[in-house]
Write a protein that holds these residues in place. Structure first.
Motif, short mmCIF file in Angstrom:
data_model
loop_
_atom_site.label_atom_id
_atom_site.label_comp_id
_atom_site.label_asym_id
_atom_site.label_seq_id
_atom_site.Cartn_x
_atom_site.Cartn_y
_atom_site.Cartn_z
N SER A 198 0.84 -1.20 0.00
CA SER A 198 0.00 0.00 0.00
C SER A 198 0.88 1.25 0.00
O SER A 198 1.93 1.27 0.63
CB SER A 198 -0.88 -0.02 1.26
N PRO A 199 0.46 2.29 -0.70
CA PRO A 199 1.28 3.50 -0.73
C PRO A 199 1.10 4.36 0.52
O PRO A 199 1.82 5.32 0.71
CB PRO A 199 0.78 4.23 -1.97
N THR A 200 0.12 4.08 1.34
CA THR A 200 -0.11 4.95 2.48
C THR A 200 -0.43 4.12 3.72
O THR A 200 -1.13 3.12 3.63
CB THR A 200 -1.26 5.94 2.21
N PRO A 201 0.05 4.53 4.87
CA PRO A 201 -0.27 3.80 6.10
C PRO A 201 -1.74 3.90 6.47
O PRO A 201 -2.22 3.08 7.23
CB PRO A 201 0.61 4.49 7.15
N ARG A 202 -2.43 4.91 5.91
CA ARG A 202 -3.85 5.06 6.24
C ARG A 202 -4.66 3.84 5.85
O ARG A 202 -5.71 3.58 6.40
CB ARG A 202 -4.43 6.30 5.54
N GLN A 203 -4.16 3.10 4.85
CA GLN A 203 -4.92 1.94 4.38
C GLN A 203 -4.18 0.64 4.65
O GLN A 203 -4.53 -0.39 4.09
CB GLN A 203 -5.20 2.08 2.88
N LYS B 21 4.94 8.43 13.14
CA LYS B 21 3.78 9.04 12.46
C LYS B 21 3.06 8.00 11.61
O LYS B 21 1.83 7.94 11.60
CB LYS B 21 4.24 10.19 11.56
N ALA B 22 3.84 7.19 10.88
CA ALA B 22 3.24 6.18 10.01
C ALA B 22 2.46 5.18 10.86
O ALA B 22 1.34 4.80 10.51
CB ALA B 22 4.31 5.46 9.20
N GLN C 113 -2.86 13.99 11.20
CA GLN C 113 -3.10 13.63 9.80
C GLN C 113 -1.81 13.10 9.19
O GLN C 113 -0.73 13.55 9.51
CB GLN C 113 -3.54 14.89 9.08
N TRP C 114 -1.94 12.12 8.30
CA TRP C 114 -0.76 11.54 7.64
C TRP C 114 -0.20 12.55 6.63
O TRP C 114 -0.90 12.99 5.73
CB TRP C 114 -1.15 10.25 6.94
N VAL D 9 6.89 13.63 7.08
CA VAL D 9 7.91 14.69 7.09
C VAL D 9 8.01 15.28 8.49
O VAL D 9 7.06 15.24 9.27
CB VAL D 9 7.60 15.80 6.08
N HIS D 10 9.16 15.86 8.78
CA HIS D 10 9.38 16.43 10.10
C HIS D 10 8.41 17.58 10.33
O HIS D 10 7.75 17.69 11.33
CB HIS D 10 10.84 16.90 10.21
N GLN D 11 8.36 18.47 9.35
CA GLN D 11 7.43 19.59 9.44
C GLN D 11 6.97 19.92 8.03
O GLN D 11 7.79 20.07 7.13
CB GLN D 11 8.14 20.79 10.06
#
Lengths: 246, 712
Positions: free
Chosen positions: A141-146, A166-167, B603-604, B608-610
């Motif tokens: 998947s290209p995004t961790p959201r999915q 974050k991911a 939010q994703w 990035v850091h910022q």
């Protein structure tokens, strides 16, 4: 075009049969040193030769920490009494927390956390025709959201710490973290130093670990199957299979 | 006479404003503009509404002109439409000015502004009311010059001066052409009064008709911003203060269309289809080119200026369709097309004034109009953002906002070209329809860009970061216009009959009954023709049942017996259904998800850091696909290509500036400028500075005049 189709038909299906039948092709795995009985002087010499402290002795036996081994072969080559060596690829350990729901559809977000490129290269092989992870219901998947699985390679450098967190936070629950490669498990040759904390477990809760530097694609496939409860984890201690590195 | 009394009150209040301005202290002048302007424009609104709704024409003779002709003002329903629209825009602009003018307090004389403002107001109203050639031309000229002076109010900036001169030059050329057209008509009628010209209008020869048509469209078209005489408009708007921009787009462009309609539909009733086709094509091309350049513009006001050209183009297309239908005997279709044109003008005035107020507020309170440097204003200017959004949705013709109704009517009117006989005319209609459809799609892109890049995302400059909300006195007129946008969108069934009344003065039958039948009226099924009800039964609809109260449906001309398909729009009912559906969906979703546990995480953003403003999407990037697709028309050109080097061989940066010279500038304005410069070069040879030769010129001129005198 016609030729292309004919060529394909003539070649037939080359995709591996794993996990429905063991893979027997040569060179699919570099193997790992295995535990075994050795004479005390040989044992100490072997332990001294290991650069990443993967080898240790317990009650006079050689024990192997696969999470540290980097396949440098110093314990096999140039040693009078080589360490026992074992092939195979079902190395992943840990617990599959994802239930039956994900059997046919598991989405994977791959994060490079300071990888040298080797593990990433093996992950890339999974999407190729030989290992073809899609036939087992795994998708990148290209995004961790999915994504359901966060597949991390590399020792987890400080620069990637925030991105990794974050991911992980962006993923919906239930979620699983698979750490791939010796660096991701223990820091590998880097260990814990000024730039990385010695493995992904210092950043995220790791559910499934795949040893190997890099692990062969089949080991990663095994980890994915393990994460969905479709395969058993590797045995706690490897037995000497009598195999020798050629 | 009541209407004339109200217009009298308007002129009196304007005069009062002009007289008081020099005696009121500088910082009180905005208040004077607001109070006197609002009162005056309220009077104008009442007069316009009265003339439009009563459907009567009121005449007043003001006296004799120095030339011996009578000066007549008259207010007929056609003037009424424009007077009403003008009054509404004046009202909002006057109130808005009170807050907006504060930014000029320390730099420019507001007393001068007030005097010019009331002068312009009076001149505009006089143009709409004038009923003889002389007073019309005088009022037009006053309007032109007043407009130039106000646009050039910030006269200490070089680029404004250039823009102002171009505007003045093109405006004067236009006035000249229009004057010739009107004087030709007056000559043919033997009188300067519009009444006499109108009486004579049906008897004109075809050649004279074409001459008058071409001259009037070229002349009035300058003010309306039609291609190819639109070059001044995108330059004037960025130079003008926002409230003047609102007047320029909301009122003065309409005057151009008013001039075209007055001369070609009222004074000279249309007989040839040719002028209609020309209007249709000019309108379609204006609409398409206008919106194309609007999409690529990054300055908010330039963008809105190009979009004004687009909207005037749409109105002109509808006007052209109306002329073609009228000359081929399709009175009902002509009425539909003309109502669409007037509707478009009314909508455009309202939402464009609103959008210019929005742009001015952003300029004043966020420090820049460049979309590439704005962003994130919705957090700091929530009300401005809301009103700008409503304006954007309206202009992009999104249901249920106002632009939808008029564009729908215009496109439907174009589709009815199937009933025309000539294939050539049908092709022209098809071309116009395709151009308008493309325009509508690009308009959405354009205003997504204007709103999203300006108000959403992250602030891309320190100025945008420190933006603050405008005072209530500026938000209130914006809010009122936004409300009007919604009303004009959901109540076309009340607007169309009112506009239909204006058609009486251009010789058409009122379109009200064709467009808005008493469809769901309470217990009056007999008000509809039986044939009409039968057509609807074939389509599976029940007519005349007491299902829903009131008028809610616009039905387009119902065609012949073999073509019973009816185009209908039910925006009023649709609005109710839309609210019910949206509200119901929200309610259901809420109930279904009430029990869910919600995790709130950041939010994703790609890890990035910022997230820096430089990383986000820019206005230039957003419009780039359009720029690439229409590269053949836009022809971007690199104007500067400077290399910055440290030592001889080390290049630090290449600075490249791209610009899109307007197609019309490239093909018309630049060519004309080159010719004029050449002609001026030839004339300059006479100015060689030799005194004896100058004396010879004087002598030669004297001999020439004496010779002429002797020959007579």
């Amino acid at each position: 075009m016609t030729q292309w189709v004919l060529e394909g038909l003539r070649a037939g299906i080359r995709t591996t049969r794993y996990p429905f039948a063991p893979e027997t092709a040569a060179g699919v795995s570099p193997g790992l040193p295995a535990a075994g009985e050795l004479a005390r002087p040989d044992l100490e010499r072997l332990i001294a030769r290991c650069p990443t402290a993967a080898l240790a002795s317990a009650d006079g036996r050689l024990v192997v920490d696969a999470r540290r081994c980097v396949h440098c072969f110093r314990c096999v080559r140039g040693s009078d009494t080589p360490a026992p060596w074992q092939g195979g690829y079902e190395w992943a350990t840990g617990e599959g927390t994802l239930g039956k729901t994900f059997t046919r559809s598991l989405h994977i977000r791959v994060v490079d956390a300071g990888d040298c490129g080797a593990c990433l290269h093996e992950v890339k092989q999974l999407a190729g025709p030989y290992y073809s992870l899609h036939r087992l219901g795994f998708f990148i998947s290209p995004t961790p959201r999915q994504a359901d699985v966060l597949l991390v390679v590399g020792p987890g450098t400080d620069q990637m710490r925030e991105a990794l967190t974050k991911a992980y936070k962006a993923m919906p629950t239930p979620r699983t973290v698979i750490a791939v490669g010796t660096c991701a498990l223990s820091g590998g040759v880097f260990g814990s130093n000024f730039a990385c904390g010695g493995g992904i477990s210092s950043i995220l809760p790791v559910d499934v670990e795949v040893p190997g530097n890099p692990p062969p694609p089949l080991a990663i496939l095994h980890a994915l199957l393990l994460a969905t409860g479709r395969a058993a984890p590797a045995a706690k201690e490897r037995q000497t299979a009598g195999e020798r590195m050629p | 006479m009541i209407a004339m009394a109200w217009t009298g009150a308007f002129f009196a209040l304007c005069a009062l404003g002009m007289l008081l301005a020099p005696f009121v202290p500088q910082r009180r002048n905005p208040l004077l503009v607001a109070i006197a302007g609002a009162l005056a424009s309220a009077c104008l609104c009442v007069a316009g509404a009265y003339a439009l709704l009563s459907g009567r024409t009121v005449d007043t003779t003001l006296g004799l002109s120095p030339l011996g002709s009578t000066i007549r003002f008259s207010l007929d329903p056609l003037s009424g439409v424009f007077v009403l629209i003008t009054g509404i825009v004046f009202l909002a602009t006057s109130v808005f000015s009170a807050g907006y003018l504060q930014r000029y307090l320390d730099h420019y004389s507001l007393k001068v502004f007030t005097v010019l403002y009331f002068g312009l107001l009076a001149a505009i109203a006089a143009v709409l009311l004038a009923s003889d050639v002389l007073s019309f031309l005088v009022a037009w000229e006053l309007m032109s010059i007043g407009c130039y002076l106000l646009v050039n109010f910030e006269h200490r900036r070089d680029e404004n001066i250039r823009a102002g001169y171009l505007m003045l030059a093109m405006g004067e050329a236009g006035t000249l052409a229009a004057a010739v057209a009107l004087l030709l008509l007056a000559n043919a009628a033997g009188s300067l009064g519009f009444e006499a010209i109108r009486m004579n209008g049906t008897r004109l020869a075809d050649g004279l008709r074409w001459t008058v048509f071409v001259l009037s469209v070229a002349g009035f078209g300058v003010k309306a911003g039609l291609v190819p005489v639109n070059s001044w408009l995108p330059r004037a708007h960025p130079a003008a203060p926002a409230n003047v921009s609102a007047l320029l787009s909301g009122v003065i462009l309409n005057l151009g269309i008013y001039g075209i309609v007055r001369v070609n539909l009222d004074l000279v009733p249309p007989r040839l289809a040719g002028p209609g086709i020309v209007l249709l094509l000019v309108g379609a091309i204006s609409a398409f080119l206008g919106i194309l350049y609007a999409v690529t513009a990054n300055d908010m006001k330039t963008l809105l200026a190009h979009s004004s050209i687009e909207n005037m183009g749409i109105a002109t297309t509808a006007l052209g369709a109306g002329v073609v239908f009228a000359t081929t005997g399709h009175q009902a279709l002509a009425a539909i097309a003309l109502v669409a044109a007037f509707y478009q003008l009314a909508n455009h005035s309202v939402y464009k004034a609103l959008l210019f107020f929005g742009a001015g507020t952003v300029d004043a309170y966020a420090g820049t109009r460049d979309l590439d440097h704005l962003g994130g204003l919705i957090h700091r200017m929530p009300w401005t953002a809301l009103f700008f959004l409503i304006g954007s949705l309206s202009i992009a013709a999104i249901y249920p906002f106002s632009g939808f109704s008029s564009e729908w009517l215009t496109l439907q009117a174009l589709l009815r070209s199937a009933e025309l006989s000539s294939n050539l005319v049908k092709t022209a209609f098809a071309f116009a329809g395709v151009a308008l459809a493309l325009t509508a799609a690009l308009a959405v892109t354009c205003f997504v860009k204007a709103f999203a890049m300006g108000f959403l995302g992250m602030p891309r400059s320190p100025a945008a970061e420190e933006a603050r909300e405008a005072p209530r006195s500026m938000l209130a007129p914006m809010g009122a216009l936004a409300a009007l946008c919604v009303l004009l969108g959901i109540l076309p069934t009340f607007v169309i009959p009112a506009l239909g009344g204006a058609l009486k003065s251009v010789g058409g039958a009122s379109a009200a009954h064709t467009l808005v039948p008493p469809f769901f009226s309470h217990g009056r099924p007999s008000a509809l023709p039986a044939k009409f009800i039968a057509d609807f039964h074939d389509l599976g609809a029940q007519v005349g049942q007491d299902i829903v109260p009131g008028r809610g449906l616009v039905v387009l001309h119902r065609g012949g017996a073999d073509n019973p398909v009816v185009f209908a729009m039910a925006t009023s009912y649709g609005f109710v259904v839309l609210i019910l559906l949206l509200g119901g969906t929200a309610f259901v979703v809420r109930r279904l998800t009430a029990a869910r546990r919600v995790m709130r995480e950041e939010q994703w953003d790609g890890g990035v850091h910022q997230l820096l403003p430089e990383m986000t999407y820019t206005a230039t990037g957003f419009s780039n696909p359009v720029r690439v697709i229409f590269d053949a028309i836009l022809r971007p050109r690199t104007v500067e290509d400077t290399q910055e080097t440290v030592a001889q061989h080390f290049r630090v940066a290449i600075v490249r500036t791209r610009e899109h010279p307007h197609l019309v500038d490239r093909l018309v304005l630049d060519v004309l400028t080159a010719w004029m410069a050449g002609a001026a070069g030839l004339l300059a040879r006479m100015h060689h500075g030799k005194l004896n030769a100058y004396v010879a010129y004087v002598l030669g001129t004297l001999v020439l005049f004496l010779g002429i005198a002797a020959l007579r």
